[in-house]
Design an enzyme around this catalytic site. Structure first.
Site, short mmCIF file in Angstrom:
data_model
loop_
_atom_site.label_atom_id
_atom_site.label_comp_id
_atom_site.label_asym_id
_atom_site.label_seq_id
_atom_site.Cartn_x
_atom_site.Cartn_y
_atom_site.Cartn_z
N GLY A 10 0.84 -1.20 0.00
CA GLY A 10 0.00 0.00 0.00
C GLY A 10 0.87 1.25 0.00
CB ALA A 12 16.09 10.84 1.49
NE ARG A 54 -2.38 -4.56 -1.94
CZ ARG A 54 -2.01 -3.94 -0.82
NH1 ARG A 54 -1.02 -4.38 -0.11
NH2 ARG A 54 -2.64 -2.87 -0.40
CG ASP A 69 3.49 -7.18 8.61
OD1 ASP A 69 4.55 -7.05 9.23
OD2 ASP A 69 2.64 -8.06 8.85
CB THR A 95 2.31 1.03 6.20
OG1 THR A 95 0.94 0.80 6.56
CG2 THR A 95 3.14 0.77 7.44
CG ASP A 152 -2.60 0.24 8.08
OD1 ASP A 152 -3.49 1.11 8.00
OD2 ASP A 152 -2.53 -0.75 7.33
CG ASP A 174 0.38 -2.41 10.80
OD1 ASP A 174 1.19 -1.76 10.11
OD2 ASP A 174 -0.39 -3.26 10.33
NE ARG A 197 -28.71 13.90 9.00
CZ ARG A 197 -28.75 14.56 7.85
NH1 ARG A 197 -27.65 15.07 7.34
NH2 ARG A 197 -29.88 14.71 7.21
NE ARG A 209 -7.38 -4.39 4.86
CZ ARG A 209 -6.59 -4.67 3.83
NH1 ARG A 209 -6.28 -5.90 3.52
NH2 ARG A 209 -6.09 -3.70 3.09
CE LYS A 265 -30.21 11.25 29.74
NZ LYS A 265 -29.38 10.53 30.69
CB SER A 310 -24.59 15.87 16.84
OG SER A 310 -23.50 16.58 17.38
NE ARG A 321 -28.68 10.23 7.79
CZ ARG A 321 -29.21 10.97 6.81
NH1 ARG A 321 -28.53 11.21 5.72
NH2 ARG A 321 -30.43 11.44 6.95
P1 ADP Z 1 2.38 -4.15 2.63
O1 ADP Z 1 3.85 -4.17 2.40
O2 ADP Z 1 1.82 -2.76 2.55
O3 ADP Z 1 1.98 -4.92 3.89
P2 ADP Z 1 1.42 -6.42 0.99
O4 ADP Z 1 0.97 -7.26 2.12
O5 ADP Z 1 0.53 -6.35 -0.21
O6 ADP Z 1 1.66 -4.89 1.41
O7 ADP Z 1 2.84 -6.96 0.52
C1 ADP Z 1 3.55 -6.33 -0.53
C2 ADP Z 1 4.25 -7.34 -1.36
O8 ADP Z 1 5.23 -8.05 -0.58
C3 ADP Z 1 3.38 -8.45 -1.93
O9 ADP Z 1 2.67 -8.04 -3.07
C4 ADP Z 1 4.43 -9.50 -2.27
O10 ADP Z 1 5.08 -9.16 -3.48
C5 ADP Z 1 5.42 -9.34 -1.12
N1 ADP Z 1 5.15 -10.36 -0.10
C6 ADP Z 1 4.17 -10.37 0.82
N2 ADP Z 1 4.19 -11.51 1.56
C7 ADP Z 1 5.21 -12.25 1.06
C8 ADP Z 1 5.78 -13.55 1.38
N3 ADP Z 1 5.26 -14.32 2.34
N4 ADP Z 1 6.83 -13.98 0.64
C9 ADP Z 1 7.36 -13.22 -0.33
N5 ADP Z 1 6.89 -12.01 -0.69
C10 ADP Z 1 5.84 -11.52 0.00
#
Ligand code: ADP
Length: 324
Positions: A11, A22, A72, A103, A126, A128, A130, A163, A172, A211, A215, A246
């Site tokens: 993402g 950089a 991806r 991740d 990212t 997120d 995380d 509202r 996620r 009360k 909203s 909503r």
């Molecule tokens: P993010 O890096 O944002 O978590 P993704 O989960 O889509 O996004 O992972 C990005 C890319 O990393 C995937 O499209 C794939 O090419 C690679 N990748 C993810 N998991 C694996 C894995 N278990 N082994 C090898 N490559 C992976």
């Protein structure tokens, strides 16, 4: 050291371009040729790479998205596919690889680091937040500010029309954006993946808040345990008759836009440091931030563990809601 390759994967997040800039500028500073790989691991497999020039990174520090593109690439989970990719890098004499992503990207990088002979360094990008091993990921601060801006606008209409808005934000698996957006926007409640929600308490909260105020803003992380804002409304509506409920799903606006000053600075520091680490002979690590310091964690650890938000903030939010 003659050539270092770089890619953005998974993402996209605001500030990835500042990191690319950089890396390229620090490479050129050391007389190293930066090789841009297009569309993440897909470009590595298909040999979509090019020598990056100073002019390629002109005027990009303030832009969202990634000039390198992202994708991806699920085939990257196959060893044969990765061997093709490694051969492509070896063929043009690449001696180091920097990956910017989340991740999934680091899972791929961790495997690559074991399989290929050259150093691999990760930069967390990212929205997120995380990723284990860093206080902040590149893009999170910008996304949080985008959410707060949107919530402030929705609050204007929520209060005019009395509202109750259930605003769904990204996250996620992690509630960083939701929890901190709730604190920063003065929301009445928040639902995050890390906590089992108590719907009776939520309903009571809305009733007591309304009360005086009539909203409410409820922030809902997309991965919370009731299934998101629309599902949640379906569940609480029978207990909130007479209330105008909503849903609003903020969606991909949270990923785009010009990176905040914080993200630009973090990305610039991490991008430059990644090149320095390769030159020092480091490999198989991810760069993170710890307060104002840059730190490193092994890629293996970074993908095994996860960063979770400080749940004390849920209690902080409750203290802000009591009406006297
Ligand atoms: P993010 O890096 O944002 O978590 P993704 O989960 O889509 O996004 O992972 C990005 C890319 O990393 C995937 O499209 C794939 O090419 C690679 N990748 C993810 N998991 C694996 C894995 N278990 N082994 C090898 N490559 C992976």
């Amino acid at each position: 050291m003659n050539k270092i390759a770089l890619l953005t994967s998974g993402g996209d997040s605001p500030g990835m371009n500042a990191a690319v800039r950089a890396i390229v500028k620090t490479c050129l500073f050391h007389n190293i040729v930066p090789i841009g790989i297009r569309d993440g691991y897909k470009g590595m497999v298909e040999g979509e790479m090019y020598e990056m020039k100073y002019s390629d990174v002109d005027n990009i520090i303030h832009t969202g998205g990634t000039i390198l593109g992202s994708s991806r690439c699920l085939e990257f989970k196959n060893k044969e596919t990765r061997i093709t990719a490694i051969n492509n890098l070896n063929q043009i004499g690449v001696e180091g690889l920097i990956v910017i992503g989340g991740d999934g990207t680091f899972t791929g990088a961790s495997i690559l680091s074991d399989e290929m002979g050259i150093p691999v360094i990760g930069i967390p990008g990212t929205i997120d937040n995380d990723i284990y091993g860093t206080d902040h990921t590149i893009g999170y601060d910008t996304a949080l500010n985008t959410v707060i801006d949107a919530v402030d606008k929705i609050r204007d209409t929520a209060s005019s029309h009395h509202r109750i808005f259930f605003i769904e934000v990204m996250g996620r698996h992690a509630g960083f954006i939701a929890l901190n957006a709730a604190v920063a926007s003065g929301a009445e409640s928040v639902l995050i993946p890390e906590e089992i929600p108590d719907l009776n308490e939520l309903v009571a909260q809305i009733q007591s808040q309304n009360k005086g105020k009539r909203s409410s803003i409820i922030i809902v992380a997309e991965g919370e345990q009731e299934g998101g804002s629309i599902e949640l409304i379906n569940k609480v509506a029978p207990m909130l008759e007479g209330y105008d409920l909503r849903p609003t799903v903020l969606g991909h606006i949270q990923r785009g836009g010009s990176p905040s000053a914080f993200d630009r600075i973090l990305a610039t520091r991490m991008g430059s440091y990644a090149v320095d680490l390769i030159l020092e002979g480091q490999k198989g690590i991810m760069i993170g931030s710890d307060g104002d310091k840059l730190i490193t964690t092994s890629l293996e650890t970074a993908v095994k563990l996860h960063n979770t938000p400080d749940l004390e903030r849920l209690r902080l939010l409750k203290k802000m809601l009591t009406r006297y």
